[in-house]
Design a protein around this motif. Sequence first.
Motif, PDB file in Angstrom:
ATOM      1  N   ARG A   1      22.839  20.520   6.617  1.00 23.65           N
ATOM      2  CA  ARG A   1      21.868  20.341   7.490  1.00 23.65           C
ATOM      3  C   ARG A   1      22.951  20.388   9.007  1.00 23.65           C
ATOM      4  NH1 ARG A   1      21.739  13.611   8.704  1.00 23.65           N
ATOM      5  NH2 ARG A   1      23.957  13.213   8.496  1.00 23.65           N
ATOM      6  N   GLY A   2      22.165  20.490  10.206  1.00 18.67           N
ATOM      7  CA  GLY A   2      23.064  20.761  11.545  1.00 18.67           C
ATOM      8  C   GLY A   2      22.028  21.265  12.454  1.00 18.67           C
ATOM      9  N   PRO A   3      22.349  21.502  13.453  1.00 16.44           N
ATOM     10  CA  PRO A   3      21.675  22.083  14.513  1.00 16.44           C
ATOM     11  C   PRO A   3      21.487  23.478  14.466  1.00 16.44           C
ATOM     12  CG  PRO A   3      23.697  21.495  15.668  1.00 16.44           C
ATOM     13  CD  PRO A   3      23.870  21.101  14.290  1.00 16.44           C
ATOM     14  N   SER A   4      20.503  24.200  15.022  1.00 14.33           N
ATOM     15  CA  SER A   4      20.419  25.578  15.230  1.00 14.33           C
ATOM     16  C   SER A   4      21.587  26.273  15.614  1.00 14.33           C
ATOM     17  CB  SER A   4      19.224  26.078  16.001  1.00 14.33           C
ATOM     18  OG  SER A   4      18.031  25.634  15.303  1.00 14.33           O
ATOM     19  N   GLY A   5      22.146  27.349  14.878  1.00 13.50           N
ATOM     20  CA  GLY A   5      23.291  28.006  15.257  1.00 13.50           C
ATOM     21  C   GLY A   5      24.615  27.267  14.560  1.00 13.50           C
ATOM     22  N   SER A   6      24.362  26.232  13.623  1.00 15.70           N
ATOM     23  CA  SER A   6      25.586  25.549  13.212  1.00 15.70           C
ATOM     24  C   SER A   6      26.342  26.332  12.112  1.00 15.70           C
ATOM     25  CB  SER A   6      25.304  24.217  12.600  1.00 15.70           C
ATOM     26  OG  SER A   6      24.320  24.142  11.786  1.00 15.70           O
ATOM     27  N   GLY A   7      25.415  27.178  11.599  1.00 15.20           N
ATOM     28  CA  GLY A   7      26.023  28.015  10.291  1.00 15.20           C
ATOM     29  C   GLY A   7      25.339  27.941   8.905  1.00 15.20           C
ATOM     30  N   LYS A   8      24.475  27.074   8.842  1.00 18.74           N
ATOM     31  CA  LYS A   8      23.648  26.867   7.612  1.00 18.74           C
ATOM     32  C   LYS A   8      23.427  27.882   7.024  1.00 18.74           C
ATOM     33  CE  LYS A   8      20.574  24.343   9.553  1.00 18.74           C
ATOM     34  NZ  LYS A   8      20.773  24.652  10.847  1.00 18.74           N
ATOM     35  N   SER A   9      22.229  28.968   7.703  1.00 16.18           N
ATOM     36  CA  SER A   9      21.826  29.948   6.916  1.00 16.18           C
ATOM     37  C   SER A   9      22.963  31.155   6.696  1.00 16.18           C
ATOM     38  CB  SER A   9      20.690  30.682   7.768  1.00 16.18           C
ATOM     39  OG  SER A   9      19.422  29.672   8.019  1.00 16.18           O
ATOM     40  N   THR A  10      23.764  31.170   7.627  1.00 18.45           N
ATOM     41  CA  THR A  10      24.893  32.131   7.413  1.00 18.45           C
ATOM     42  C   THR A  10      25.889  31.742   6.026  1.00 18.45           C
ATOM     43  OG1 THR A  10      25.170  32.574   9.728  1.00 18.45           O
ATOM     44  CG2 THR A  10      27.063  33.071   8.176  1.00 18.45           C
ATOM     45  N   LEU A  11      26.037  30.356   5.788  1.00 21.13           N
ATOM     46  CA  LEU A  11      26.644  30.012   4.641  1.00 21.13           C
ATOM     47  C   LEU A  11      26.021  30.283   3.279  1.00 21.13           C
ATOM     48  CD1 LEU A  11      28.953  28.578   3.333  1.00 21.13           C
ATOM     49  CD2 LEU A  11      27.857  25.986   3.940  1.00 21.13           C
ATOM     50  N   LEU A  12      24.624  29.951   3.472  1.00 23.56           N
ATOM     51  CA  LEU A  12      23.808  30.356   2.314  1.00 23.56           C
ATOM     52  C   LEU A  12      23.663  31.750   2.178  1.00 23.56           C
ATOM     53  CD1 LEU A  12      21.885  28.023   1.108  1.00 23.56           C
ATOM     54  CD2 LEU A  12      20.068  29.176   1.682  1.00 23.56           C
ATOM     55  N   ASN A  13      23.545  32.563   3.057  1.00 21.67           N
ATOM     56  CA  ASN A  13      23.677  34.003   2.747  1.00 21.67           C
ATOM     57  C   ASN A  13      25.178  34.687   2.320  1.00 21.67           C
ATOM     58  OD1 ASN A  13      21.048  34.719   3.615  1.00 21.67           O
ATOM     59  ND2 ASN A  13      21.537  34.611   5.592  1.00 21.67           N
ATOM     60  N   LEU A  14      26.051  34.041   2.632  1.00 20.95           N
ATOM     61  CA  LEU A  14      27.527  34.287   2.061  1.00 20.95           C
ATOM     62  C   LEU A  14      27.409  33.815   0.530  1.00 20.95           C
ATOM     63  CD1 LEU A  14      29.804  33.253   4.980  1.00 20.95           C
ATOM     64  CD2 LEU A  14      29.719  35.330   4.038  1.00 20.95           C
ATOM     65  N   ILE A  15      26.813  32.807   0.179  1.00 17.44           N
ATOM     66  CA  ILE A  15      26.972  32.337  -1.212  1.00 17.44           C
ATOM     67  C   ILE A  15      26.089  33.096  -1.668  1.00 17.44           C
ATOM     68  CG2 ILE A  15      26.212  30.522  -2.693  1.00 17.44           C
ATOM     69  CD1 ILE A  15      26.766  28.515  -0.393  1.00 17.44           C
ATOM     70  N   ALA A  16      24.928  33.881  -1.502  1.00 13.49           N
ATOM     71  CA  ALA A  16      24.242  34.722  -2.099  1.00 13.49           C
ATOM     72  C   ALA A  16      24.650  36.134  -2.154  1.00 13.49           C
ATOM     73  CB  ALA A  16      22.752  34.507  -1.508  1.00 13.49           C
ATOM     74  N   CYS A  17      25.820  36.227  -1.536  1.00 14.09           N
ATOM     75  CA  CYS A  17      26.276  37.476  -1.606  1.00 14.09           C
ATOM     76  C   CYS A  17      25.453  38.617  -0.597  1.00 14.09           C
ATOM     77  CB  CYS A  17      26.546  38.192  -2.908  1.00 14.09           C
ATOM     78  SG  CYS A  17      27.956  37.134  -3.813  1.00 14.09           S
ATOM     79  N   ILE A  18      24.751  38.045   0.269  1.00 16.19           N
ATOM     80  CA  ILE A  18      24.064  39.000   1.172  1.00 16.19           C
ATOM     81  C   ILE A  18      25.046  39.376   2.416  1.00 16.19           C
ATOM     82  CG2 ILE A  18      22.245  38.987   2.879  1.00 16.19           C
ATOM     83  CD1 ILE A  18      20.607  37.226   0.592  1.00 16.19           C
ATOM     84  N   LEU A  19      25.708  38.389   2.881  1.00 16.73           N
ATOM     85  CA  LEU A  19      26.619  38.539   4.016  1.00 16.73           C
ATOM     86  C   LEU A  19      28.062  38.520   3.381  1.00 16.73           C
ATOM     87  CD1 LEU A  19      25.472  36.311   6.805  1.00 16.73           C
ATOM     88  CD2 LEU A  19      25.182  39.049   6.642  1.00 16.73           C
ATOM     89  N   GLU A  20      29.052  39.482   4.022  1.00 14.24           N
ATOM     90  CA  GLU A  20      30.455  39.186   3.375  1.00 14.24           C
ATOM     91  C   GLU A  20      31.315  38.486   3.939  1.00 14.24           C
ATOM     92  OE1 GLU A  20      33.801  42.614   1.999  1.00 14.24           O
ATOM     93  OE2 GLU A  20      32.086  43.243   2.919  1.00 14.24           O
ATOM     94  N   PRO A  21      32.068  37.692   3.525  1.00 11.28           N
ATOM     95  CA  PRO A  21      33.077  36.713   4.414  1.00 11.28           C
ATOM     96  C   PRO A  21      34.007  37.681   5.093  1.00 11.28           C
ATOM     97  CG  PRO A  21      32.666  36.034   2.100  1.00 11.28           C
ATOM     98  CD  PRO A  21      32.303  37.546   1.916  1.00 11.28           C
ATOM     99  N   ASP A  22      34.824  36.941   6.020  1.00  9.74           N
ATOM    100  CA  ASP A  22      35.936  37.643   6.522  1.00  9.74           C
ATOM    101  C   ASP A  22      37.082  37.258   6.066  1.00  9.74           C
ATOM    102  OD1 ASP A  22      34.264  39.098   8.598  1.00  9.74           O
ATOM    103  OD2 ASP A  22      34.404  37.296   9.709  1.00  9.74           O
ATOM    104  N   ALA A  23      37.206  35.987   5.513  1.00  9.89           N
ATOM    105  CA  ALA A  23      38.450  35.278   4.625  1.00  9.89           C
ATOM    106  C   ALA A  23      37.947  34.440   3.787  1.00  9.89           C
ATOM    107  CB  ALA A  23      39.256  34.826   5.980  1.00  9.89           C
ATOM    108  N   GLY A  24      38.906  34.175   2.850  1.00 11.39           N
ATOM    109  CA  GLY A  24      38.718  32.820   2.100  1.00 11.39           C
ATOM    110  C   GLY A  24      38.351  33.394   0.477  1.00 11.39           C
TER     111      GLY A  24
END
Length: 240
Positions: free
Chosen positions: A45-68
């Motif tokens: 959870r978190g406000p809009s723009g907090s990174g929730k959907s970005t995090l889900l898309n990284l786990i889904a390998c739809i977006l590529e991380p920059d580090a980690g």
Amino acid sequence: MGGTASAPLVVLEGIAKGFGEGEARVQALSDITLSVEAGTVVGLRGPSGSGKSTLLNLIACILEPDAGRLALAGETVWEGGRYRRRDLRALRREKIGFIFQFHNLLPFLDATDNVALAMTLAGTGLAEARRRARDLLDYLEVGRRAAAMPAKLSGGEAQRVAIARALANRPRIILADEPTAALDSERARVVMDLLRQVAREQRAAILVVTHDEKIFDRFDRLVSLRDGRIESELVPAKAA
């Protein structure tokens, strides 16, 4: 809780992601470290723009991380600036099921074939896919609607069919983006109870992005994001 003694199915270590260049660059996620075990349902959870959907898309390998580092079901998927898998579509078919805010069922296929399609795309024969689809619909207590077209399903029934589709290829990881936003309070709780059942009985790890306060008590853990960082994590008090 079931599954807490097993190895995590989702592991993120120091994950970062930004968008844009120079002064216009926005840091969407910074130093995200999180793990989710089998049998566990975790809310994001978190406000809009907090990174929730970005995090889900990284786990889904739809977006590529920059580090980690990202590991899924015991396999390191991204580390050292690159994916360790060439075929990310195959990775998603093998390891991940998706549930969305709107069911996204194909309007020209009945409930059975909407579920079976996910399996045939992964190489399962049609007869076997339909058999498993009917078993999944029975498991989710919507088997009586197996021949119904999506337009004839209630919102709650359609979301159950969508959950069956997410389970079709036996993924250990299920990612859900606002799966109850289109449902009333009673149906939202029923869907979340089904996801809790799936997590425990299928030994799955489920991550749910949500703004829906009425389902917070259905999570094993609730992770709050703000400005791309994990702000807090709590174990919600369960409803009676």
